[in-house]
Design a protein around this motif. Structure first.
Motif, mmCIF file in Angstrom:
data_model
loop_
_atom_site.group_PDB
_atom_site.id
_atom_site.type_symbol
_atom_site.label_atom_id
_atom_site.label_comp_id
_atom_site.label_asym_id
_atom_site.label_seq_id
_atom_site.Cartn_x
_atom_site.Cartn_y
_atom_site.Cartn_z
ATOM 1 N N PHE A 117 0.823 -1.211 0.000
ATOM 2 C CA PHE A 117 0.000 0.000 0.000
ATOM 3 C C PHE A 117 0.856 1.259 0.000
ATOM 4 C CE2 PHE A 117 -1.556 3.550 2.482
ATOM 5 C CZ PHE A 117 -2.624 3.932 1.709
ATOM 6 N N ARG A 118 1.875 1.288 0.863
ATOM 7 C CA ARG A 118 2.708 2.492 0.980
ATOM 8 C C ARG A 118 3.353 2.835 -0.362
ATOM 9 N NH1 ARG A 118 7.878 4.506 2.565
ATOM 10 N NH2 ARG A 118 8.760 2.506 1.921
ATOM 11 N N SER A 119 3.892 1.839 -1.036
ATOM 12 C CA SER A 119 4.526 2.069 -2.334
ATOM 13 C C SER A 119 3.516 2.572 -3.358
ATOM 14 C CB SER A 119 5.180 0.777 -2.831
ATOM 15 O OG SER A 119 6.237 0.388 -1.987
ATOM 16 N N ALA A 120 2.328 1.975 -3.365
ATOM 17 C CA ALA A 120 1.293 2.398 -4.313
ATOM 18 C C ALA A 120 0.874 3.842 -4.046
ATOM 19 C CB ALA A 120 0.091 1.461 -4.216
ATOM 20 N N TYR A 121 0.757 4.195 -2.787
ATOM 21 C CA TYR A 121 0.390 5.563 -2.414
ATOM 22 C C TYR A 121 1.473 6.556 -2.823
ATOM 23 C CZ TYR A 121 0.413 9.551 0.814
ATOM 24 O OH TYR A 121 0.502 10.804 1.353
ATOM 25 N N LEU A 122 2.722 6.247 -2.481
ATOM 26 C CA LEU A 122 3.817 7.165 -2.794
ATOM 27 C C LEU A 122 4.009 7.329 -4.294
ATOM 28 C CD1 LEU A 122 6.384 6.047 -0.076
ATOM 29 C CD2 LEU A 122 5.071 8.177 -0.105
ATOM 30 N N ASN A 123 3.749 6.294 -5.055
ATOM 31 C CA ASN A 123 3.859 6.394 -6.515
ATOM 32 C C ASN A 123 2.813 7.330 -7.107
ATOM 33 O OD1 ASN A 123 6.039 4.671 -6.721
ATOM 34 N ND2 ASN A 123 4.778 2.843 -7.034
ATOM 35 N N ARG A 124 1.665 7.439 -6.461
ATOM 36 C CA ARG A 124 0.562 8.255 -6.966
ATOM 37 C C ARG A 124 0.554 9.669 -6.396
ATOM 38 N NH1 ARG A 124 -0.425 3.069 -7.102
ATOM 39 N NH2 ARG A 124 -1.843 2.156 -8.670
ATOM 40 N N LEU A 125 1.259 9.884 -5.292
ATOM 41 C CA LEU A 125 1.191 11.178 -4.608
ATOM 42 C C LEU A 125 1.676 12.353 -5.464
ATOM 43 C CD1 LEU A 125 0.549 12.808 -2.082
ATOM 44 C CD2 LEU A 125 2.773 12.139 -1.138
ATOM 45 N N PRO A 126 2.816 12.276 -6.155
ATOM 46 C CA PRO A 126 3.251 13.441 -6.947
ATOM 47 C C PRO A 126 2.220 13.860 -7.996
ATOM 48 C CG PRO A 126 5.058 11.899 -6.671
ATOM 49 C CD PRO A 126 3.828 11.192 -6.174
ATOM 50 N N GLU A 127 1.628 12.903 -8.667
ATOM 51 C CA GLU A 127 0.631 13.230 -9.678
ATOM 52 C C GLU A 127 -0.589 13.897 -9.054
ATOM 53 O OE1 GLU A 127 -1.876 11.006 -13.253
ATOM 54 O OE2 GLU A 127 -1.067 9.808 -11.593
ATOM 55 N N CYS A 128 -1.024 13.384 -7.917
ATOM 56 C CA CYS A 128 -2.185 13.968 -7.243
ATOM 57 C C CYS A 128 -1.892 15.385 -6.756
ATOM 58 C CB CYS A 128 -2.634 13.075 -6.085
ATOM 59 S SG CYS A 128 -3.373 11.508 -6.611
ATOM 60 N N LEU A 129 -0.679 15.625 -6.305
ATOM 61 C CA LEU A 129 -0.306 16.980 -5.903
ATOM 62 C C LEU A 129 -0.356 17.942 -7.076
ATOM 63 C CD1 LEU A 129 2.669 16.137 -3.519
ATOM 64 C CD2 LEU A 129 0.588 17.347 -2.844
ATOM 65 N N ARG A 130 0.052 17.472 -8.241
ATOM 66 C CA ARG A 130 -0.004 18.331 -9.431
ATOM 67 C C ARG A 130 -1.447 18.601 -9.859
ATOM 68 N NH1 ARG A 130 4.457 14.974 -10.844
ATOM 69 N NH2 ARG A 130 3.099 13.621 -12.082
ATOM 70 N N GLU A 131 -2.323 17.643 -9.651
ATOM 71 C CA GLU A 131 -3.715 17.767 -10.090
ATOM 72 C C GLU A 131 -4.538 18.681 -9.189
ATOM 73 O OE1 GLU A 131 -4.209 13.264 -11.968
ATOM 74 O OE2 GLU A 131 -5.177 13.810 -10.082
ATOM 75 N N GLN A 132 -4.260 18.645 -7.894
ATOM 76 C CA GLN A 132 -5.082 19.367 -6.925
ATOM 77 C C GLN A 132 -4.607 20.813 -6.767
ATOM 78 O OE1 GLN A 132 -7.310 16.765 -7.183
ATOM 79 N NE2 GLN A 132 -7.937 17.557 -5.186
ATOM 80 N N SER A 133 -5.512 21.662 -6.324
ATOM 81 C CA SER A 133 -5.201 23.083 -6.119
ATOM 82 C C SER A 133 -4.745 23.305 -4.679
ATOM 83 C CB SER A 133 -6.427 23.942 -6.439
ATOM 84 O OG SER A 133 -6.801 23.769 -7.788
ATOM 85 N N GLY A 134 -3.544 22.849 -4.374
ATOM 86 C CA GLY A 134 -3.017 23.047 -3.038
ATOM 87 C C GLY A 134 -2.412 24.424 -2.861
ATOM 88 N N LEU A 135 -2.071 24.772 -1.634
ATOM 89 C CA LEU A 135 -1.486 26.079 -1.368
ATOM 90 C C LEU A 135 -0.699 26.064 -0.071
ATOM 91 C CD1 LEU A 135 -4.074 28.564 0.109
ATOM 92 C CD2 LEU A 135 -4.558 26.140 -0.125
ATOM 93 N N LEU A 136 0.276 26.965 0.000
ATOM 94 C CA LEU A 136 0.952 27.235 1.253
ATOM 95 C C LEU A 136 0.039 28.077 2.131
ATOM 96 C CD1 LEU A 136 4.528 28.108 -0.014
ATOM 97 C CD2 LEU A 136 3.899 26.142 1.387
#
Length: 238
Positions: A77-96
């Motif tokens: 699970f951890r590997s699957a999550y970490l592999n997907r996290l960068p893409e999800c960060l690019r997709e979402q409208s996050g902010l500082l």
């Protein structure tokens, strides 16, 4: 860098809801991992994530959906999550969140201050998020960030103990919790600071209101971190 003979001080920052808001990227990456790797539909329905550790969240999900709770499956699970996290960060409208960079720059001026992390994130997940928002530069010490992470413990109090132990190892001496200041946005941050005898500054920038946080009696309670000099005084003058 400001010269000083003051006693060392360790500042332990939470990440999500305190330094930044990923726009839900972390949860989305976990959801994708569970749906695509474990065939679990709607995995986060009814599950609280704020203030919890990644290990604790996974324990609840595995128990709910009957996934075999072994280190092999957890690592899958951890590997699957970490592999997907960068893409999800690019997709979402996050902010500082307000004032974060200015505060970190101000604290970095002091030689006796060590900036560190106390987070429920997996260590690698924390690093991915910090890099995405260009905050990793404030926390690197010899290539890594000694602190507390959510890989090994479900209880955030244990993560706080892990953070103090990691700082002591990096410093080559005993570090007492009273030398530390925790900054976080949830009641769990307040509790874990108390567990190690650290000062706690709560900020109402996450899912908990100022009133909800006040009920847990933090040492300081702020709307956000936007007033750099005020926050720095709260941290350094205690």
């Amino acid at each position: 860098m400001t010269n000083t003979t003051m006693n060392p001080k360790y500042i332990l920052f939470d990440i999500d809801g305190t330094l930044l808001n990923t726009g839900g990227a972390g949860q989305r990456a976990m959801e994708r991992a569970l749906v695509e790797e474990f065939c679990v539909d709607f995995p986060f329905e009814g599950i609280l994530t704020a203030g919890r550790t990644d290990r604790g969240i996974v324990s609840e999900i595995f128990a709910r959906y009957g996934i075999e709770d072994t280190e092999t499956e957890r690592e899958r699970f951890r590997s699957a999550y970490l592999n997907r996290l960068p893409e999800c960060l690019r997709e979402q409208s996050g902010l500082l969140l307000p004032g974060v960079v200015s505060l970190l720059e101000r604290l970095a001026e002091f030689e006796h201050v060590t900036l560190s992390l106390l987070t429920g994130n997996y260590a690698q997940g924390a690093a991915v998020k910090l890099r995405h928002f260009d905050l990793d530069r404030f926390f690197r010490r010899n290539g890594h960030s000694p602190g507390g992470y959510g890989d090994q413990h479900a209880d955030r109090d244990d993560v706080a103990r892990m953070a103090v132990a990691a700082l002591a190892k990096a410093a080559g001496r005993t570090v007492d919790g009273s030398e530390a200041c925790v900054i976080g946005d949830t009641p769990a941050d307040i509790r874990c600071a108390r567990a190690v005898g650290a000062r706690i500054i709560a900020v109402a920038t996450g899912r908990y209101s100022r009133q909800e946080l006040a009920a847990h009696d933090p040492d300081e309670l702020l709307d956000d971190l936007s007033d750099t000099e005020l926050v720095a005084r709260c941290i350094l003058d205690a």
